[in-house]
Design a protein around this motif. Structure first.
Motif, PDB file in Angstrom:
ATOM      1  N   MET A   1       1.076  -1.601  -0.311  1.00 23.59           N
ATOM      2  CA  MET A   1       0.244   0.235  -0.224  1.00 23.59           C
ATOM      3  C   MET A   1       0.734   1.198   0.148  1.00 23.59           C
ATOM      4  SD  MET A   1      -3.000  -0.678  -0.211  1.00 23.59           S
ATOM      5  CE  MET A   1      -4.232   0.526   1.025  1.00 23.59           C
ATOM      6  N   PHE A   2       0.504   2.350  -0.635  1.00 25.22           N
ATOM      7  CA  PHE A   2       0.797   3.350  -1.059  1.00 25.22           C
ATOM      8  C   PHE A   2       1.003   4.293   0.257  1.00 25.22           C
ATOM      9  CE2 PHE A   2       2.488   1.613  -4.740  1.00 25.22           C
ATOM     10  CZ  PHE A   2       3.288   1.969  -5.026  1.00 25.22           C
ATOM     11  N   LYS A   3       1.073   4.977   0.132  1.00 27.00           N
ATOM     12  CA  LYS A   3       1.150   6.831   1.573  1.00 27.00           C
ATOM     13  C   LYS A   3       0.157   7.427   0.017  1.00 27.00           C
ATOM     14  CE  LYS A   3       0.914  10.289   4.726  1.00 27.00           C
ATOM     15  NZ  LYS A   3      -0.351  10.287   4.778  1.00 27.00           N
ATOM     16  N   THR A   4      -0.633   7.727  -1.091  1.00 24.44           N
ATOM     17  CA  THR A   4      -0.599   8.388  -1.678  1.00 24.44           C
ATOM     18  C   THR A   4      -0.589   9.733  -2.071  1.00 24.44           C
ATOM     19  OG1 THR A   4      -1.931   6.946  -2.635  1.00 24.44           O
ATOM     20  CG2 THR A   4      -1.875   9.279  -3.527  1.00 24.44           C
ATOM     21  N   ARG A   5       0.493  10.854  -2.600  1.00 25.33           N
ATOM     22  CA  ARG A   5       0.720  11.949  -2.362  1.00 25.33           C
ATOM     23  C   ARG A   5      -0.398  12.772  -3.254  1.00 25.33           C
ATOM     24  NH1 ARG A   5       6.292  15.234  -2.761  1.00 25.33           N
ATOM     25  NH2 ARG A   5       5.406  17.055  -2.119  1.00 25.33           N
ATOM     26  N   TYR A   6      -0.367  14.280  -3.076  1.00 29.53           N
ATOM     27  CA  TYR A   6      -1.566  14.597  -3.789  1.00 29.53           C
ATOM     28  C   TYR A   6      -1.442  15.792  -4.049  1.00 29.53           C
ATOM     29  CZ  TYR A   6      -5.167  11.316  -3.079  1.00 29.53           C
ATOM     30  OH  TYR A   6      -6.299   9.977  -3.079  1.00 29.53           O
ATOM     31  N   PHE A   7      -1.563  16.797  -5.308  1.00 38.41           N
ATOM     32  CA  PHE A   7      -0.301  17.847  -5.857  1.00 38.41           C
ATOM     33  C   PHE A   7      -1.316  18.341  -6.188  1.00 38.41           C
ATOM     34  CE2 PHE A   7       3.212  14.647  -6.203  1.00 38.41           C
ATOM     35  CZ  PHE A   7       4.131  15.582  -5.248  1.00 38.41           C
ATOM     36  N   THR A   8      -1.833  19.344  -5.925  1.00 38.37           N
ATOM     37  CA  THR A   8      -2.694  20.305  -6.412  1.00 38.37           C
ATOM     38  C   THR A   8      -1.684  21.721  -7.352  1.00 38.37           C
ATOM     39  OG1 THR A   8      -4.188  21.054  -4.457  1.00 38.37           O
ATOM     40  CG2 THR A   8      -4.338  22.603  -5.673  1.00 38.37           C
ATOM     41  N   VAL A   9      -2.588  22.011  -8.587  1.00 34.96           N
ATOM     42  CA  VAL A   9      -2.063  22.039  -9.492  1.00 34.96           C
ATOM     43  C   VAL A   9      -2.934  22.826  -9.930  1.00 34.96           C
ATOM     44  CG1 VAL A   9      -2.736  20.293 -11.036  1.00 34.96           C
ATOM     45  CG2 VAL A   9      -0.238  22.442 -11.784  1.00 34.96           C
ATOM     46  N   ASP A  10      -2.836  24.168 -10.694  1.00 28.26           N
ATOM     47  CA  ASP A  10      -3.345  25.005 -11.492  1.00 28.26           C
ATOM     48  C   ASP A  10      -4.135  24.966 -12.439  1.00 28.26           C
ATOM     49  OD1 ASP A  10      -4.466  27.683 -13.147  1.00 28.26           O
ATOM     50  OD2 ASP A  10      -4.066  28.171 -11.834  1.00 28.26           O
ATOM     51  N   PRO A  11      -4.880  24.618 -13.154  1.00 29.26           N
ATOM     52  CA  PRO A  11      -5.530  23.897 -14.140  1.00 29.26           C
ATOM     53  C   PRO A  11      -4.966  24.461 -16.068  1.00 29.26           C
ATOM     54  CG  PRO A  11      -7.421  24.479 -13.205  1.00 29.26           C
ATOM     55  CD  PRO A  11      -6.065  25.054 -12.383  1.00 29.26           C
ATOM     56  N   ASP A  12      -4.863  26.161 -16.095  1.00 26.02           N
ATOM     57  CA  ASP A  12      -4.619  26.684 -17.059  1.00 26.02           C
ATOM     58  C   ASP A  12      -3.035  26.919 -16.899  1.00 26.02           C
ATOM     59  OD1 ASP A  12      -7.188  26.857 -17.751  1.00 26.02           O
ATOM     60  OD2 ASP A  12      -7.358  28.398 -15.839  1.00 26.02           O
ATOM     61  N   HIS A  13      -2.867  27.108 -15.446  1.00 26.12           N
ATOM     62  CA  HIS A  13      -1.110  27.706 -16.004  1.00 26.12           C
ATOM     63  C   HIS A  13      -0.426  26.166 -14.767  1.00 26.12           C
ATOM     64  CE1 HIS A  13      -2.656  30.964 -18.274  1.00 26.12           C
ATOM     65  NE2 HIS A  13      -2.757  31.335 -17.101  1.00 26.12           N
ATOM     66  N   PRO A  14      -0.274  25.671 -15.029  1.00 25.83           N
ATOM     67  CA  PRO A  14       0.530  24.986 -14.327  1.00 25.83           C
ATOM     68  C   PRO A  14       2.124  24.835 -13.866  1.00 25.83           C
ATOM     69  CG  PRO A  14       0.225  23.474 -16.016  1.00 25.83           C
ATOM     70  CD  PRO A  14      -0.413  25.158 -16.299  1.00 25.83           C
ATOM     71  N   ASP A  15       2.488  24.826 -12.079  1.00 22.06           N
ATOM     72  CA  ASP A  15       3.575  25.441 -12.160  1.00 22.06           C
ATOM     73  C   ASP A  15       4.626  24.365 -12.565  1.00 22.06           C
ATOM     74  OD1 ASP A  15       5.855  25.848 -10.428  1.00 22.06           O
ATOM     75  OD2 ASP A  15       4.740  26.174  -8.482  1.00 22.06           O
ATOM     76  N   PRO A  16       5.860  24.759 -13.125  1.00 23.97           N
ATOM     77  CA  PRO A  16       6.717  24.204 -13.747  1.00 23.97           C
ATOM     78  C   PRO A  16       6.957  22.632 -12.120  1.00 23.97           C
ATOM     79  CG  PRO A  16       6.679  25.963 -15.393  1.00 23.97           C
ATOM     80  CD  PRO A  16       5.989  25.491 -13.524  1.00 23.97           C
ATOM     81  N   THR A  17       7.642  23.260 -11.223  1.00 23.44           N
ATOM     82  CA  THR A  17       7.911  22.977  -9.966  1.00 23.44           C
ATOM     83  C   THR A  17       7.273  21.458  -9.503  1.00 23.44           C
ATOM     84  OG1 THR A  17       8.799  24.683  -9.501  1.00 23.44           O
ATOM     85  CG2 THR A  17       8.977  22.544  -7.799  1.00 23.44           C
ATOM     86  N   VAL A  18       6.033  21.775  -9.879  1.00 25.05           N
ATOM     87  CA  VAL A  18       5.000  20.992  -9.244  1.00 25.05           C
ATOM     88  C   VAL A  18       5.316  19.885 -10.265  1.00 25.05           C
ATOM     89  CG1 VAL A  18       2.489  20.533  -8.600  1.00 25.05           C
ATOM     90  CG2 VAL A  18       3.571  22.328  -7.565  1.00 25.05           C
ATOM     91  N   ILE A  19       4.726  20.033 -11.796  1.00 26.15           N
ATOM     92  CA  ILE A  19       4.989  19.648 -11.976  1.00 26.15           C
ATOM     93  C   ILE A  19       6.548  18.310 -12.473  1.00 26.15           C
ATOM     94  CG2 ILE A  19       4.800  19.063 -15.526  1.00 26.15           C
ATOM     95  CD1 ILE A  19       2.121  19.999 -14.638  1.00 26.15           C
ATOM     96  N   ASN A  20       7.444  18.910 -12.034  1.00 32.54           N
ATOM     97  CA  ASN A  20       8.264  18.498 -12.121  1.00 32.54           C
ATOM     98  C   ASN A  20       8.503  17.072 -10.926  1.00 32.54           C
ATOM     99  OD1 ASN A  20      11.875  17.724 -13.095  1.00 32.54           O
ATOM    100  ND2 ASN A  20      11.576  18.480 -10.781  1.00 32.54           N
ATOM    101  N   GLN A  21       7.934  17.731 -10.180  1.00 34.44           N
ATOM    102  CA  GLN A  21       7.735  16.751  -8.941  1.00 34.44           C
ATOM    103  C   GLN A  21       6.868  15.743  -9.006  1.00 34.44           C
ATOM    104  OE1 GLN A  21       6.953  19.899  -5.667  1.00 34.44           O
ATOM    105  NE2 GLN A  21       7.776  18.481  -4.579  1.00 34.44           N
ATOM    106  N   ALA A  22       6.269  15.774  -9.782  1.00 31.84           N
ATOM    107  CA  ALA A  22       5.246  14.768 -10.495  1.00 31.84           C
ATOM    108  C   ALA A  22       5.458  13.703 -11.036  1.00 31.84           C
ATOM    109  CB  ALA A  22       3.592  14.838 -10.651  1.00 31.84           C
ATOM    110  N   ALA A  23       6.099  14.028 -11.908  1.00 34.10           N
ATOM    111  CA  ALA A  23       7.065  13.453 -12.571  1.00 34.10           C
ATOM    112  C   ALA A  23       8.051  12.840 -12.611  1.00 34.10           C
ATOM    113  CB  ALA A  23       7.770  15.079 -14.186  1.00 34.10           C
ATOM    114  N   GLY A  24       8.488  13.325 -11.344  1.00 33.86           N
ATOM    115  CA  GLY A  24       9.820  11.802 -10.757  1.00 33.86           C
ATOM    116  C   GLY A  24       8.945  10.372 -10.131  1.00 33.86           C
TER     117      GLY A  24
END
Length: 330
Positions: A1-24
């Motif tokens: 089982m995971f402890k699922t992590r949730y990233f809040t992101v702007d739907p129109d202007h996604p923060d590149p830092t958040v996207i990079n973390q999620a892409a990891g």
């Protein structure tokens, strides 16, 4: 089982830092749920067979069900497909990015588990700014909808949480998606066939191609494809609708009714919850209605009689309703 992590992101202007973390999470072979303009997808590195296998485990999806590959550039399709026919390129040029998936002959480097061990593989280029930003970071992602197999597709992160929390590594939460209608799927491997009705109307596709397209049996089926906690009833006319309502009221008071927007005739009878569905694809989605009805613990969901001659997007929505419906109350 995971402890699922949730990233809040702007739907129109996604923060590149958040996207990079999620892409990891994708880079390390894990699963990430992300929004598209239709529903939330469950992504894994399309060329990592071990990562893709986790999708089937998390969803409880049969191993012979192929997955779509999501891309952000046509060059990614050219690298993974043996050929892109001229007709397919016309559809790509007109409808991408958007809710159209195209099945093409596959190159050998696409893992068999992605293809369901078939010779073809499906491609889709979503238009949601978050999914495009993610795909630019990760490259092609194998991604079905982010729900348990047989459950309604998720149109927000809460729906994903209901099915996938603890099963996957992370979720990119960008709020509600579009109309909740999955992509239309066209197969170019043997002629041109519609595998699934969806977010692009069949008539629009035929107009671009200048020819009619046959419907595969799976695209016009009426089987119950959903594992639901509420029983959906679709009547064959007004009299049948009220007979079903009367039968349901004898069994339970927790009854919901789905009104079709544009039909102004008042309803008779007593029911617990009223929903409004726009068959043009705007407003509340059918999947969101199903999820809400379950949350309210409704026993029955009665749908107003449908016009069997409806075309376009309405036909795609009607297909989803019919797949969820039982014939009579029990």
């Amino acid at each position: 089982m995971f402890k699922t992590r949730y990233f809040t992101v702007d739907p129109d202007h996604p923060d590149p830092t958040v996207i990079n973390q999620a892409a990891g999470y994708i880079r390390t072979g894990e699963l990430l749920a992300f929004p598209t303009e239709t529903v939330y997808g469950l992504g894994a590195d399309a060329l990592n067979a071990g990562a893709v296998e986790k999708i089937f485990i998390a969803k409880g999806r049969p191993a012979d069900h192929p997955l779509l590959i999501h891309v952000s550039r046509v060059e990614q399709v050219e690298a993974l497909a043996l050929v892109i026919p001229a007709a397919a390129r016309r559809l790509i040029g007109h409808f991408w990015p958007g809710p159209l998936s195209i099945i093409l002959p596959s190159r050998p480097q696409v893992p068999g588990i992605v293809r369901g061990n078939k010779s073809g593989v499906g491609f889709r280029m979503p238009s949601h700014p978050v999914s495009i930003a993610l795909l630019n970071e990760t490259g092609p992602l194998a991604a079905p909808s982010a729900n348990l197999y047989g459950r309604p597709s998720p149109t927000n992160a809460e729906h994903v949480r209901q099915d996938m929390d603890g099963r996957i590594a992370a979720v990119l939460d960008a709020g509600e998606t579009g109309n909740g209608l999955e992509s239309t799927i066209i197969d170019f491997c043997e002629g041109i066939k519609v595998i699934r009705r969806g977010g692009i109307a069949l008539e629009e596709i035929e107009d671009i191609l200048g020819q009619g397209i046959s419907l595969n049996s799976s695209a016009q089926g009426n089987k119950n494809a959903y594992d639901l906690k509420v029983k959906v009833l679709l009547s064959e006319g007004e009299n049948d609708f009220y007979q079903q309502m009367e039968q349901c009221l004898q069994i339970s008071k927790l009854i919901g009714v789905v009104r079709i927007i544009g039909r102004n005739k008042p309803l008779k009878g007593s029911f617990h919850q009223e929903y409004f569905l726009d068959l043009t694809g705007r407003g509340n989605s059918w999947f969101a209605i199903l999820r809400d009805a379950e949350q309210r613990k409704l026993d029955y969901l009665l749908v107003e009689p449908l016009d069997q001659k409806t075309e376009g997007i309405s036909a795609s929505i009607m297909d989803r309703i019919k797949r969820a419906a039982a014939l009579k109350p029990k």
